[in-house]
Design a protein around this motif. Structure first.
Motif, PDB file in Angstrom:
ATOM      1  N   UNK A  27     -14.431   2.235  39.045  1.00 14.85           N
ATOM      2  CA  UNK A  27     -13.871   3.594  39.069  1.00 14.85           C
ATOM      3  C   UNK A  27     -12.618   3.660  38.204  1.00 14.85           C
ATOM      4  N   UNK A  28     -12.584   4.656  37.324  1.00 16.77           N
ATOM      5  CA  UNK A  28     -11.449   4.820  36.431  1.00 16.77           C
ATOM      6  C   UNK A  28     -11.498   3.952  35.195  1.00 16.77           C
ATOM      7  N   UNK A  29     -12.564   3.135  35.036  1.00 21.20           N
ATOM      8  CA  UNK A  29     -12.680   2.238  33.882  1.00 21.20           C
ATOM      9  C   UNK A  29     -13.885   2.553  32.993  1.00 21.20           C
ATOM     10  N   UNK A  30     -14.801   3.376  33.472  1.00 22.99           N
ATOM     11  CA  UNK A  30     -16.050   3.640  32.753  1.00 22.99           C
ATOM     12  C   UNK A  30     -15.769   4.393  31.453  1.00 22.99           C
ATOM     13  N   UNK A  31     -16.494   4.035  30.411  1.00 26.68           N
ATOM     14  CA  UNK A  31     -16.388   4.732  29.133  1.00 26.68           C
ATOM     15  C   UNK A  31     -17.684   5.477  28.849  1.00 26.68           C
ATOM     16  N   UNK A  32     -17.557   6.750  28.520  1.00 25.73           N
ATOM     17  CA  UNK A  32     -18.691   7.650  28.304  1.00 25.73           C
ATOM     18  C   UNK A  32     -18.709   8.020  26.825  1.00 25.73           C
ATOM     19  N   UNK A  33     -19.744   7.574  26.087  1.00 23.32           N
ATOM     20  CA  UNK A  33     -19.699   7.752  24.639  1.00 23.32           C
ATOM     21  C   UNK A  33     -20.464   8.973  24.129  1.00 23.32           C
ATOM     22  N   UNK A  34     -20.856   9.875  25.032  1.00 24.45           N
ATOM     23  CA  UNK A  34     -21.479  11.114  24.557  1.00 24.45           C
ATOM     24  C   UNK A  34     -21.277  12.231  25.558  1.00 24.45           C
ATOM     25  N   UNK A  35     -20.500  13.235  25.171  1.00 25.82           N
ATOM     26  CA  UNK A  35     -20.392  14.492  25.906  1.00 25.82           C
ATOM     27  C   UNK A  35     -20.151  15.589  24.875  1.00 25.82           C
ATOM     28  N   UNK A  36     -20.067  16.827  25.326  1.00 26.27           N
ATOM     29  CA  UNK A  36     -19.920  17.950  24.396  1.00 26.27           C
ATOM     30  C   UNK A  36     -18.935  18.980  24.922  1.00 26.27           C
ATOM     31  N   UNK A  89     -31.761  -2.813  36.707  1.00 27.44           N
ATOM     32  CA  UNK A  89     -31.997  -3.598  37.918  1.00 27.44           C
ATOM     33  C   UNK A  89     -32.467  -5.009  37.548  1.00 27.44           C
ATOM     34  N   UNK A  90     -31.873  -6.010  38.176  1.00 28.06           N
ATOM     35  CA  UNK A  90     -32.214  -7.394  37.905  1.00 28.06           C
ATOM     36  C   UNK A  90     -31.344  -8.042  36.854  1.00 28.06           C
ATOM     37  N   UNK A  91     -30.576  -7.245  36.129  1.00 27.57           N
ATOM     38  CA  UNK A  91     -29.649  -7.801  35.153  1.00 27.57           C
ATOM     39  C   UNK A  91     -28.357  -8.224  35.846  1.00 27.57           C
ATOM     40  N   UNK A  92     -27.606  -9.049  35.177  1.00 26.36           N
ATOM     41  CA  UNK A  92     -26.407  -9.632  35.776  1.00 26.36           C
ATOM     42  C   UNK A  92     -25.309  -8.584  35.956  1.00 26.36           C
ATOM     43  N   UNK A  93     -24.389  -8.836  36.882  1.00 31.69           N
ATOM     44  CA  UNK A  93     -23.227  -7.945  37.010  1.00 31.69           C
ATOM     45  C   UNK A  93     -22.454  -7.816  35.706  1.00 31.69           C
ATOM     46  N   UNK A  94     -22.423  -8.884  34.914  1.00 25.54           N
ATOM     47  CA  UNK A  94     -21.714  -8.835  33.637  1.00 25.54           C
ATOM     48  C   UNK A  94     -22.379  -7.849  32.676  1.00 25.54           C
ATOM     49  N   UNK A  95     -23.719  -7.832  32.682  1.00 23.60           N
ATOM     50  CA  UNK A  95     -24.438  -6.893  31.818  1.00 23.60           C
ATOM     51  C   UNK A  95     -24.179  -5.465  32.261  1.00 23.60           C
ATOM     52  N   UNK A  96     -24.180  -5.221  33.563  1.00 18.52           N
ATOM     53  CA  UNK A  96     -23.940  -3.873  34.072  1.00 18.52           C
ATOM     54  C   UNK A  96     -22.522  -3.423  33.759  1.00 18.52           C
ATOM     55  N   UNK A  97     -21.561  -4.299  33.967  1.00 13.83           N
ATOM     56  CA  UNK A  97     -20.189  -3.936  33.620  1.00 13.83           C
ATOM     57  C   UNK A  97     -20.058  -3.688  32.115  1.00 13.83           C
ATOM     58  N   UNK A  98     -20.704  -4.539  31.327  1.00 12.70           N
ATOM     59  CA  UNK A  98     -20.652  -4.338  29.887  1.00 12.70           C
ATOM     60  C   UNK A  98     -21.181  -2.977  29.491  1.00 12.70           C
ATOM     61  N   UNK A  99     -22.303  -2.569  30.073  1.00 14.35           N
ATOM     62  CA  UNK A  99     -22.938  -1.296  29.726  1.00 14.35           C
ATOM     63  C   UNK A  99     -22.040  -0.116  30.077  1.00 14.35           C
ATOM     64  N   UNK A 100     -21.448  -0.126  31.242  1.00 15.33           N
ATOM     65  CA  UNK A 100     -20.676   1.022  31.706  1.00 15.33           C
ATOM     66  C   UNK A 100     -19.205   0.987  31.285  1.00 15.33           C
ATOM     67  N   UNK A 101     -18.668  -0.195  31.038  1.00 18.37           N
ATOM     68  CA  UNK A 101     -17.222  -0.310  30.812  1.00 18.37           C
ATOM     69  C   UNK A 101     -16.901  -0.908  29.444  1.00 18.37           C
ATOM     70  N   UNK A 102     -17.354  -2.121  29.192  1.00 14.86           N
ATOM     71  CA  UNK A 102     -16.815  -2.907  28.086  1.00 14.86           C
ATOM     72  C   UNK A 102     -17.336  -2.496  26.714  1.00 14.86           C
ATOM     73  N   UNK A 103     -18.633  -2.265  26.587  1.00 11.12           N
ATOM     74  CA  UNK A 103     -19.204  -2.044  25.262  1.00 11.12           C
ATOM     75  C   UNK A 103     -18.678  -0.769  24.608  1.00 11.12           C
ATOM     76  N   UNK A 104     -18.453   0.273  25.403  1.00  8.30           N
ATOM     77  CA  UNK A 104     -17.974   1.522  24.848  1.00  8.30           C
ATOM     78  C   UNK A 104     -16.507   1.490  24.428  1.00  8.30           C
ATOM     79  N   UNK A 105     -15.776   0.466  24.853  1.00  9.99           N
ATOM     80  CA  UNK A 105     -14.349   0.399  24.523  1.00  9.99           C
ATOM     81  C   UNK A 105     -14.094   0.392  23.022  1.00  9.99           C
ATOM     82  N   UNK A 106     -15.021  -0.206  22.259  1.00 10.28           N
ATOM     83  CA  UNK A 106     -14.774  -0.307  20.823  1.00 10.28           C
ATOM     84  C   UNK A 106     -14.850   1.057  20.145  1.00 10.28           C
ATOM     85  N   UNK A 107     -15.496   2.035  20.796  1.00 12.40           N
ATOM     86  CA  UNK A 107     -15.512   3.403  20.270  1.00 12.40           C
ATOM     87  C   UNK A 107     -14.410   4.254  20.834  1.00 12.40           C
ATOM     88  N   UNK A 108     -13.729   3.753  21.854  1.00 13.44           N
ATOM     89  CA  UNK A 108     -12.654   4.493  22.530  1.00 13.44           C
ATOM     90  C   UNK A 108     -11.440   3.584  22.701  1.00 13.44           C
TER      91      UNK A 108
END
Length: 415
Positions: free
Chosen positions: A25-34, A394-413
């Motif tokens: 919460x408070x860390x998620x990065x959203x890379x598409x809105x309008x 589902x079935x992917x690691x916690x690291x993958x889930x965190x990466x998807x919602x938090x870490x990977x989008x950081x480079x665009x934000x």
């Protein structure tokens, strides 16, 4: 059954983050809105000069809203929907809370646990951009008859100035300025002015050679360098434009010259690698043309083009890089690393919430490329995107889930 694996359900007014995402919460990065400024508010938001475009677009807006096409301008609309799980995910377009009041949009981010959000254009700039691309077709926005491309460009400039103002006022919402220019110098000058004005992200047309040249042309290096040094991602979003197949200027770059000419088609890396994958041509051109090698801090984001093509594209580029049997007069391969390595570092992609992102990652890897995106408040974003993405992962690691919602989008934000 946990929220992470439950079937997506209709969000209630007391909606909260899925349990799996609660720690983020408070860390998620959203890379598409309008932004979704209603047509009746375009003039007050963007300036009186936009009135001609507003009037030309009014029949389309009325039809989309279910009003009679010949209806006049609708009455003012107030962004006053209560901010809760049901309204955020079920109210769409200008009727969603925070659709065009960005103080309220930040409260929507608080509810959904989002730290920062990329904001792509709404109807006014989208139609202005369409007018530029269709300036030679008088049947499009037929009421605009004088200097159609010039007028569309001025309307995009009004929107870009609005992006700069919103960027200076706050930092959680990052509006994307539309980058135009008939030459590399013009594109650089426009970017330079907007960076100085406060813009933090730029949107390009993925089917139009930037400044009339290949994205890999060294004439653009000054622009790519500015984007890198300013921490401004370059973003491609689906738009009204149909220029991709009109030109072969994409391959007019140093790294694509000096290759043997075959009897049926050109055997240079660009042609070989884009035979089957025209939709990802822009990224292919940048990678193979050495743009990311010359500008390793440059980041490129792709929104609403789906994500199924990323893995096959990476395999295709690596295959030709490692196995091209054709000679070149360069004496060595221009790229010093595998194309997929550049993609892993420099490319970020928004998939739709109905796509099996988890399966893409299982098949091809490249987990770092995929990012969370809500597409708020557009219909394509769905009504329960967070749970839908979690189902896919589902079935992917916690690291993958965190990466998807938090870490990977950081480079665009970035900060």
């Amino acid at each position: 059954m946990s929220q992470a694996t439950a079937t997506a359900a209709t969000p209630r007014a007391d909606w909260s983050l899925p349990a799996t995402l609660a720690p983020f919460a408070g860390q998620i990065n959203d890379i598409d809105s309008h932004e979704c400024t209603p047509i009746q508010h375009w003039v007050e938001e963007f300036g009186s000069a936009i009135a001609a475009l507003r009037d030309a677009c009014l029949p389309i807006a009325n039809q989309h809203a279910g009003r009679a096409v010949e209806s006049g301008l609708p009455p003012p609309l107030v962004d006053d929907q209560p901010i809760n799980g049901h309204t955020v995910w079920h109210r769409k377009m200008e009727y969603a809370p925070g659709a065009f009041d960005f103080e309220r949009r930040r409260r929507v981010l608080d509810l959904t646990g989002v730290h920062r959000q990329i904001l792509f254009p709404g109807a006014a700039p989208i139609f202005a951009h369409a007018l530029i691309n269709k300036a030679d077709d008088p049947s499009v926005f037929a009421s605009i008859t004088t200097d159609r491309k010039g007028y569309g460009t001025r309307m995009v400039d009004l929107y870009n100035d609005w992006c700069a103002r919103l960027s200076r006022e706050q930092d959680r919402i990052r509006p994307t300025a539309i980058l135009l220019g008939d030459t590399p110098d013009e594109m650089y000058q426009r970017m330079h002015r907007l960076v100085n004005a406060g813009v933090r992200a730029f949107m390009i047309s993925p089917d139009t050679p930037p400044g009339g040249v290949s994205p890999a042309d060294p004439a653009l290096d000054r622009m790519w360098a500015l984007a890198s040094s300013a921490g401004c991602p370059m973003l491609a979003h689906i738009c009204i434009s149909e220029n991709f197949l009109r030109t072969l200027v994409w391959r007019e770059a140093p790294d694509f010259r000096g290759w043997k000419l075959g009897g049926e088609f050109s055997l240079d890396p660009w042609t070989l690698s884009t035979i089957h994958f025209a939709v990802q041509n822009y990224v292919t051109t940048m990678v193979l043309g050495g743009v990311f090698q010359r500008h390793p801090q440059l980041r490129f984001g792709v929104a609403e083009f789906t994500g199924h093509w990323v893995g096959p594209m990476a395999e295709n580029l690596d295959r030709w890089h490692l196995n091209s049997p054709f000679p070149s007069d360069k004496g060595e391969r221009p790229l010093k690393r595998l194309p997929s390595e550049f993609l892993r570092e420099c490319l970020r992609v928004m998939s739709f919430e109905f796509e099996p992102v988890g399966r893409y990652i299982e098949r091809f890897g490249l987990a770092e490329v995929y990012c969370y995106a809500s597409d708020f408040p557009h219909h394509e974003g769905g009504k329960d995107p967070m749970n839908r993405y979690l189902q896919s992962l589902q079935g992917h690691s916690p690291e993958t889930i965190r990466g998807f919602f938090v870490e990977h989008g950081k480079v665009l934000l970035p900060d």
